[in-house]
Write a protein that holds these residues in place. Structure first.
Motif, PDB file in Angstrom:
ATOM      1  N   PHE A   1      34.208  44.845  27.227  1.00 22.30           N
ATOM      2  CA  PHE A   1      34.940  44.501  28.447  1.00 22.30           C
ATOM      3  C   PHE A   1      34.062  43.500  29.188  1.00 22.30           C
ATOM      4  O   PHE A   1      32.858  43.762  29.395  1.00 22.30           O
ATOM      5  N   THR A   2      34.609  42.356  29.550  1.00 21.80           N
ATOM      6  CA  THR A   2      33.832  41.378  30.291  1.00 21.80           C
ATOM      7  C   THR A   2      34.475  41.149  31.653  1.00 21.80           C
ATOM      8  O   THR A   2      35.702  41.134  31.774  1.00 21.80           O
ATOM      9  N   ILE A   3      33.620  41.063  32.666  1.00 21.73           N
ATOM     10  CA  ILE A   3      34.105  40.949  34.049  1.00 21.73           C
ATOM     11  C   ILE A   3      33.174  40.046  34.832  1.00 21.73           C
ATOM     12  O   ILE A   3      31.950  40.033  34.584  1.00 21.73           O
ATOM     13  N   ASP A   4      33.714  39.276  35.748  1.00 23.93           N
ATOM     14  CA  ASP A   4      32.897  38.421  36.597  1.00 23.93           C
ATOM     15  C   ASP A   4      32.353  39.219  37.779  1.00 23.93           C
ATOM     16  O   ASP A   4      32.945  40.226  38.188  1.00 23.93           O
ATOM     17  N   ASP A   5      31.267  38.704  38.347  1.00 22.33           N
ATOM     18  CA  ASP A   5      30.602  39.452  39.432  1.00 22.33           C
ATOM     19  C   ASP A   5      31.250  39.234  40.794  1.00 22.33           C
ATOM     20  O   ASP A   5      30.738  39.691  41.817  1.00 22.33           O
ATOM     21  N   ASP A   6      32.384  38.534  40.818  1.00 19.44           N
ATOM     22  CA  ASP A   6      33.151  38.431  42.078  1.00 19.44           C
ATOM     23  C   ASP A   6      34.506  39.106  41.902  1.00 19.44           C
ATOM     24  O   ASP A   6      35.483  38.773  42.583  1.00 19.44           O
ATOM     25  N   CYS A   7      34.550  40.037  40.967  1.00 18.45           N
ATOM     26  CA  CYS A   7      35.774  40.807  40.727  1.00 18.45           C
ATOM     27  C   CYS A   7      35.540  42.237  41.186  1.00 18.45           C
ATOM     28  O   CYS A   7      34.564  42.869  40.772  1.00 18.45           O
TER      29      CYS A   7
END
Ligand SMILES: O=c1ccn([C@@H]2O[C@H](COP(=O)(O)OP(=O)(O)O[C@H]3O[C@@H](CO)[C@H](O)[C@H]3O)[C@@H](O)[C@H]2O)c(=O)[nH]1
Ligand SMILES: [Mn+2]
Length: 365
Positions: free
Chosen positions: A101-107
């Motif tokens: 699972f990949t996620i941005d740090d402004d999510c």
């Protein structure tokens, strides 16, 4: 009343890694703690490797900066972008788990219309663990969801579905718009929560956004290369798009599924549209030729693994897109380098993760 996510055992706890590309401290993980803290993180630190990235206590993680990437991959590090979120694909390569699972740090954690927090990872896992239906469109959307099914006229021979390779989530608040759209609609926010998951039909491409994305690494991992973007490259913010187009044609060829829809995350930061325009500029008109290229791609029946498909794709990129710009020759070569690096790292013959790449023991759970 929805069962609080924290009361459920963490699904796929030892089979899933969370990959985060970052240039900043990861305070956002505080809010995700109930949902993500049981999982191992792979943090890909972009930009200045001497900067210290703070990770909230209680998370188990390994962190790679540019020095680590160069040390581990040697000359092959040239295929990993610098100063662009495309660097995240290094984390995909280093993972040893079946799912990512990949996620941005402004999510951030989003809320559904009833005000309940959305456990995005849990929904991605549900999407990934249930089949896809790329060969025939179900008008009631995902037939495997609770309260839905195949509608009348849906061939029974197709109801088993196919394995799902990718789960593409969406975003409330700041939508993933391109720079021109951001410029003309700077204040537009996505407030529409659509309770839907659907399979993207075979033969249809889609614009894959990397900020809220999960995939089965064992099914499609080698194709999740985010290309040559950022520093020293003529294009940016087409990293996830390139990966998505490559993945979709390979999923179609191998009979794998791609889903889009739930889960939502709350995307907080609108990156600068003027900076984005500079990054996207060439991509905006190149894509008018790139898309027809992917639409006509035919992969040979002898290509039965993702790696074989990807190498074949790189040959066609070099042959058919170099006329658009010499960049595509570099990109095609980088696609081969990526597969070589992926194979080396995942065959166990590579340097083990050391220094920054050494898994950090979480200080306190
Ligand atoms: O040089 C950089 C810049 C940023 N990052 C990290 O990447 C993600 C995304 O960064 P950010 O949220 O600032 O940018 P967005 O424009 O919102 O990104 C989305 O648009 C697409 C870019 O290709 C993509 O779908 C999303 O990433 C953050 O975690 C930054 O910390 C970086 O690693 N290097
Ligand atoms: Mn963002």
């Amino acid at each position: 009343m929805a069962v609080p996510a924290t009361s459920l055992p963490p699904l796929l706890k030892d089979e899933l890694d969370i990959v985060i590309p970052t240039i900043r401290n990861l305070d956002f993980l505080e809010q995700w703690r109930p949902y993500l803290s049981p999982y191992h993180l792979i943090i890909v630190q972009d930009g200045d490797p001497t900067k210290v990235i703070k990770v909230p206590e209680g998370y188990d993680y390994e962190l790679y900066n540019r020095n680590d990437i160069n040390r581990i991959l040697g000359p092959k590090a040239s295929c990993i972008s610098f100063k662009d979120s495309a660097c995240r694909c290094f984390g995909f390569m280093m993972s040893k788990k079946k799912y990512v699972f990949t996620i941005d740090d402004d999510c951030w954690v989003a809320k559904d219309p009833q005000g309940n927090e959305i456990n995005a990872l849990e929904q991605h896992i549900t999407n990934i663990l249930s089949p896809s239906t790329p060969f025939f469109f179900n008008t009631l959307y995902d037939p495997y969801r609770k309260g839905a099914d195949f509608v009348r006229g849906y061939p029974f021979s197709l109801r088993e579905g196919v394995p799902t390779a990718i789960s593409h989530g969406l975003w409330l608040n700041v939508p993933d718009y391109d720079a021109p759209t951001q410029l003309v609609k700077p204040a537009e926010r996505n407030t529409r929560f659509v309770d839907m998951v659907m399979t993207i039909p075979k033969g249809t491409l889609f614009p894959m956004c990397g900020m809220n994305l999960a995939f089965d690494r064992s099914l499609i991992g080698p194709a999740m290369y985010f290309g040559l973007m950022g520093d020293g490259q003529p294009i940016g913010r087409y990293d996830d798009m390139w990966a998505g187009w490559c993945c979709k044609v390979i999923c179609d060829h191998l009979g794998l599924g791609v889903k889009t829809g739930l889960p939502y995350i709350h995307h907080s930061k609108a990156s600068n549209p003027f900076v984005n325009l500079k990054k996207e500029y060439k991509g905006i008109f190149w894509q008018e030729e790139i898309i027809p290229f992917f639409q006509q791609v035919q992969l040979p029946k002898e290509a039965v693994t993702v790696e074989q498909c990807y190498i074949e794709l790189s040959k066609q990129v070099k042959e058919k897109l170099t006329g658009v710009d010499p960049y595509f020759t570099k990109l095609a070569d980088a696609m081969v380098t990526w597969i070589d690096a992926w194979t080396e790292i995942n065959s166990g013959s590579s340097k083990t993760a050391v220094a920054n790449g050494t898994p950090k023991v979480s200080k306190s759970k």
